[in-house]
Scaffold this motif. Sequence first.
Motif, mmCIF file in Angstrom:
data_model
loop_
_atom_site.group_PDB
_atom_site.id
_atom_site.type_symbol
_atom_site.label_atom_id
_atom_site.label_comp_id
_atom_site.label_asym_id
_atom_site.label_seq_id
_atom_site.Cartn_x
_atom_site.Cartn_y
_atom_site.Cartn_z
ATOM 1 N N GLU A 141 0.860 -1.554 -0.430
ATOM 2 C CA GLU A 141 0.085 -0.017 0.133
ATOM 3 C C GLU A 141 1.115 1.580 -0.473
ATOM 4 O O GLU A 141 0.247 2.668 -0.830
ATOM 5 C CB GLU A 141 -1.102 -0.229 1.663
ATOM 6 N N PHE A 142 2.066 1.256 0.728
ATOM 7 C CA PHE A 142 3.524 2.218 0.552
ATOM 8 C C PHE A 142 3.587 2.829 -0.862
ATOM 9 O O PHE A 142 3.968 3.858 -1.008
ATOM 10 C CB PHE A 142 3.911 2.522 2.023
ATOM 11 N N THR A 143 4.124 1.396 -0.857
ATOM 12 C CA THR A 143 4.313 1.862 -2.451
ATOM 13 C C THR A 143 3.604 2.261 -3.933
ATOM 14 O O THR A 143 3.281 2.625 -4.416
ATOM 15 C CB THR A 143 5.420 0.465 -3.406
ATOM 16 N N PHE A 144 2.408 1.787 -3.593
ATOM 17 C CA PHE A 144 1.154 2.092 -4.669
ATOM 18 C C PHE A 144 0.889 3.660 -4.290
ATOM 19 O O PHE A 144 0.905 4.300 -5.861
ATOM 20 C CB PHE A 144 -0.144 1.671 -4.237
ATOM 21 N N ASP B 228 14.056 -10.717 -14.432
ATOM 22 C CA ASP B 228 13.413 -9.733 -13.754
ATOM 23 C C ASP B 228 14.867 -8.344 -12.988
ATOM 24 O O ASP B 228 14.333 -7.786 -12.723
ATOM 25 C CB ASP B 228 12.452 -10.118 -12.839
ATOM 26 N N PHE B 229 15.583 -9.467 -12.575
ATOM 27 C CA PHE B 229 16.727 -9.009 -11.990
ATOM 28 C C PHE B 229 17.584 -8.343 -12.348
ATOM 29 O O PHE B 229 17.497 -7.260 -11.918
ATOM 30 C CB PHE B 229 17.802 -10.083 -11.087
ATOM 31 N N PHE B 230 17.853 -8.187 -13.665
ATOM 32 C CA PHE B 230 18.710 -7.584 -14.341
ATOM 33 C C PHE B 230 17.893 -6.546 -14.230
ATOM 34 O O PHE B 230 18.077 -5.067 -14.703
ATOM 35 C CB PHE B 230 19.442 -8.080 -15.709
ATOM 36 N N ALA B 231 16.426 -6.832 -15.267
ATOM 37 C CA ALA B 231 15.615 -5.450 -15.265
ATOM 38 C C ALA B 231 15.008 -4.563 -13.610
ATOM 39 O O ALA B 231 15.395 -3.242 -13.491
ATOM 40 C CB ALA B 231 14.002 -5.679 -15.581
ATOM 41 N N LEU B 232 15.626 -5.232 -13.602
ATOM 42 C CA LEU B 232 15.188 -4.607 -11.419
ATOM 43 C C LEU B 232 16.898 -3.732 -11.277
ATOM 44 O O LEU B 232 16.407 -2.883 -11.007
ATOM 45 C CB LEU B 232 15.016 -5.029 -10.986
ATOM 46 N N ALA B 233 17.990 -3.749 -11.895
ATOM 47 C CA ALA B 233 19.498 -3.493 -11.528
ATOM 48 C C ALA B 233 19.485 -2.319 -12.632
ATOM 49 O O ALA B 233 19.898 -1.377 -12.162
ATOM 50 C CB ALA B 233 20.276 -4.543 -12.153
ATOM 51 N N ALA B 234 18.567 -1.957 -13.960
ATOM 52 C CA ALA B 234 18.348 -1.222 -14.534
ATOM 53 C C ALA B 234 17.814 0.130 -14.274
ATOM 54 O O ALA B 234 17.687 1.014 -15.023
ATOM 55 C CB ALA B 234 18.267 -1.479 -16.310
ATOM 56 N N CYS B 235 16.929 -0.620 -13.523
ATOM 57 C CA CYS B 235 15.949 1.366 -12.899
ATOM 58 C C CYS B 235 17.046 1.943 -11.835
ATOM 59 O O CYS B 235 17.701 1.382 -11.229
ATOM 60 C CB CYS B 235 15.119 0.617 -11.723
ATOM 61 N N ARG B 236 16.293 3.332 -11.958
ATOM 62 C CA ARG B 236 16.714 3.556 -11.438
ATOM 63 C C ARG B 236 16.921 4.189 -9.621
ATOM 64 O O ARG B 236 17.745 4.542 -9.171
ATOM 65 C CB ARG B 236 16.733 5.570 -12.206
ATOM 66 N N GLU B 237 15.708 3.449 -9.445
ATOM 67 C CA GLU B 237 15.620 3.526 -8.072
ATOM 68 C C GLU B 237 14.472 2.215 -8.017
ATOM 69 O O GLU B 237 13.648 1.722 -8.877
ATOM 70 C CB GLU B 237 14.646 4.409 -6.567
ATOM 71 N N ILE B 238 15.349 1.042 -6.537
ATOM 72 C CA ILE B 238 14.105 -0.015 -5.999
ATOM 73 C C ILE B 238 13.632 0.109 -5.022
ATOM 74 O O ILE B 238 13.807 0.540 -4.523
ATOM 75 C CB ILE B 238 15.028 -1.155 -6.049
ATOM 76 N N TYR B 239 11.965 -0.159 -5.319
ATOM 77 C CA TYR B 239 11.317 -0.819 -3.840
ATOM 78 C C TYR B 239 10.825 -2.102 -3.908
ATOM 79 O O TYR B 239 10.971 -3.057 -4.482
ATOM 80 C CB TYR B 239 9.843 -0.093 -3.969
ATOM 81 N N MET B 240 11.781 -1.980 -2.590
ATOM 82 C CA MET B 240 11.628 -3.548 -2.022
ATOM 83 C C MET B 240 10.104 -3.349 -0.961
ATOM 84 O O MET B 240 10.013 -3.272 0.050
ATOM 85 C CB MET B 240 13.408 -3.600 -0.710
ATOM 86 N N VAL B 241 10.155 -4.284 -1.881
ATOM 87 C CA VAL B 241 8.281 -4.207 -1.076
ATOM 88 C C VAL B 241 7.959 -5.778 -0.414
ATOM 89 O O VAL B 241 7.557 -6.802 -0.187
ATOM 90 C CB VAL B 241 7.031 -4.385 -2.206
ATOM 91 N N SER B 242 8.757 -5.965 0.797
ATOM 92 C CA SER B 242 8.919 -6.999 2.218
ATOM 93 C C SER B 242 9.688 -6.303 3.016
ATOM 94 O O SER B 242 10.298 -4.896 2.996
ATOM 95 C CB SER B 242 9.260 -8.325 0.933
ATOM 96 N N ALA B 243 10.039 -7.213 3.933
ATOM 97 C CA ALA B 243 10.832 -6.748 5.156
ATOM 98 C C ALA B 243 12.204 -6.600 4.194
ATOM 99 O O ALA B 243 12.989 -5.864 4.885
ATOM 100 C CB ALA B 243 10.455 -7.562 6.553
ATOM 101 N N SER C 175 25.577 4.190 -10.925
ATOM 102 C CA SER C 175 26.109 3.655 -9.897
ATOM 103 C C SER C 175 25.057 2.676 -9.346
ATOM 104 O O SER C 175 24.247 2.515 -9.597
ATOM 105 C CB SER C 175 26.277 5.005 -9.024
ATOM 106 N N THR C 176 25.164 2.601 -7.957
ATOM 107 C CA THR C 176 24.513 1.497 -7.371
ATOM 108 C C THR C 176 22.896 2.441 -7.060
ATOM 109 O O THR C 176 22.908 3.298 -6.930
ATOM 110 C CB THR C 176 24.637 1.388 -5.859
ATOM 111 N N SER C 177 21.645 1.570 -7.631
ATOM 112 C CA SER C 177 20.464 2.334 -7.184
ATOM 113 C C SER C 177 20.181 2.701 -5.653
ATOM 114 O O SER C 177 20.489 1.846 -4.753
ATOM 115 C CB SER C 177 19.633 0.786 -7.619
ATOM 116 N N PRO C 178 19.134 3.788 -5.647
ATOM 117 C CA PRO C 178 18.910 3.762 -4.378
ATOM 118 C C PRO C 178 18.160 2.786 -4.119
ATOM 119 O O PRO C 178 17.599 2.090 -4.854
ATOM 120 C CB PRO C 178 18.113 5.012 -4.030
ATOM 121 N N LEU C 179 17.523 1.938 -2.712
ATOM 122 C CA LEU C 179 16.807 1.147 -2.630
ATOM 123 C C LEU C 179 15.334 1.903 -1.218
ATOM 124 O O LEU C 179 16.197 2.082 -0.289
ATOM 125 C CB LEU C 179 17.639 -0.111 -1.843
ATOM 126 N N TYR C 180 14.484 1.518 -1.865
ATOM 127 C CA TYR C 180 13.582 1.745 -0.186
ATOM 128 C C TYR C 180 12.931 0.434 0.039
ATOM 129 O O TYR C 180 13.389 -0.137 -0.503
ATOM 130 C CB TYR C 180 12.056 2.626 -1.564
#
Length: 402
Positions: free
Chosen positions: A252-255, A313-328, A345-350
């Motif tokens: 919900e937070f991510t959405f 999916d893994f390398f597609a996520l790696a190509a994103c400018r930031e990543i939302y980790m939707v789990s603990a 550079s390393t992508s920011p991780l939410y």
Amino acid sequence: RTAILTLCSKDFNFLKIHTSILFYIVRYPMSLLKINSSVTTLVVISMFGFLSYYTILNSSSLLYTDFFYTIEYGNSSSSATERSSHLLTNSCSLTLRIDGLGNRLEQIMMMNLEQAAQVRLVWPALSNGRGRSYIGLSQWLQVMSSKTDNNDGDDAPAHIVHIVEESQAAKLPSVPPCAPFAPRRSEHFRQNCQRIRPQHFQVSFQSVNDNGDYAPIGVHIRKTDRMKNFGPRDIGVKNDFTSHQESQQAIEFTFQALTLLRPSSGVFVASDSPEAATIFKQRLRASGVSVVEPNVTHQHPSLESIPPPFLVDFFALAACREIYMVSAFSSFSAMAACVGAPGMSTSPLYSLLPTNCTNLDRFLLPRVIPLPICNGRNTVYSDWCNAIEPNITQHNKFHIPI
């Protein structure tokens, strides 16, 4: 578990079993105190003691000495260069864990990939909880060779890393085992991660606007494992499981964040649950948020198979400018942020939780950003919120009321 599997395998040797047990004891020292059966504890300690004696008698003392001060993550008096020179042999081998993709890539990230001229990484067919789904995956994954200056001042290949299937490794000549750890430094991790790349295929995104913005926001929803019901978290106690309530909160937070942000480059959604990914995409589209899918280009026409979807999916996520980790916690999300795209550079991780609540801090990610949850002080998030209070406007840019 690793020790027993190694004992039953064709490439059995005492050093490999011993190092796997030592890795477990050093990594999880308190777990031995939590084992219910005193007999089990006695067996583990006795097995470790016997293997210590046997290994010291029969293994290369130079290799084993290096293992002990590399396992200290660089806290010994010897420099990283000196340790590397001790182990610069023709080749060595390391069998990766029977675990998920993120955990295996984390092993590669933590290694000294230059400890030998040729490093052999053995890729097990079994995956923890996923059966034999990892057979053949090594043909789609590579660790780029490092370069060094030769006497003429030109870059030349120096250290080559081979990823081989477990079935193939059994037919190859035996080589000494690799030391599994290198000094724990963020710069070393980043250098190793930049070498992890797809093989025989490429993943890219097409711009959804006229600005040439090809890097979407990535979302990874973990739903099929490491889920359990439990009460409120204890602050500072690391627990990598996600409660069902936390999972729903993260979704919900991510959405809400994405519907307010409406990124012009679109949103890429990955998940181990096709159903969860489909539902989340439908909700985004219904709210007017662009959802994008990666373009996969095959570069080896003789290969009849295609790369597995989770690797894409893994390398597609790696190509994103930031990543939302939707789990603990998810090593899949964390390693995608570490690897990044070539030239990025390393992508920011939410992250839903503070880093002291899980083992996320072991990845040494430079930018872990809280999801916008700082609405009170009487929750497990209190420390997380207090730590970012000076920059609360910058971090909680969505101003979502909870």
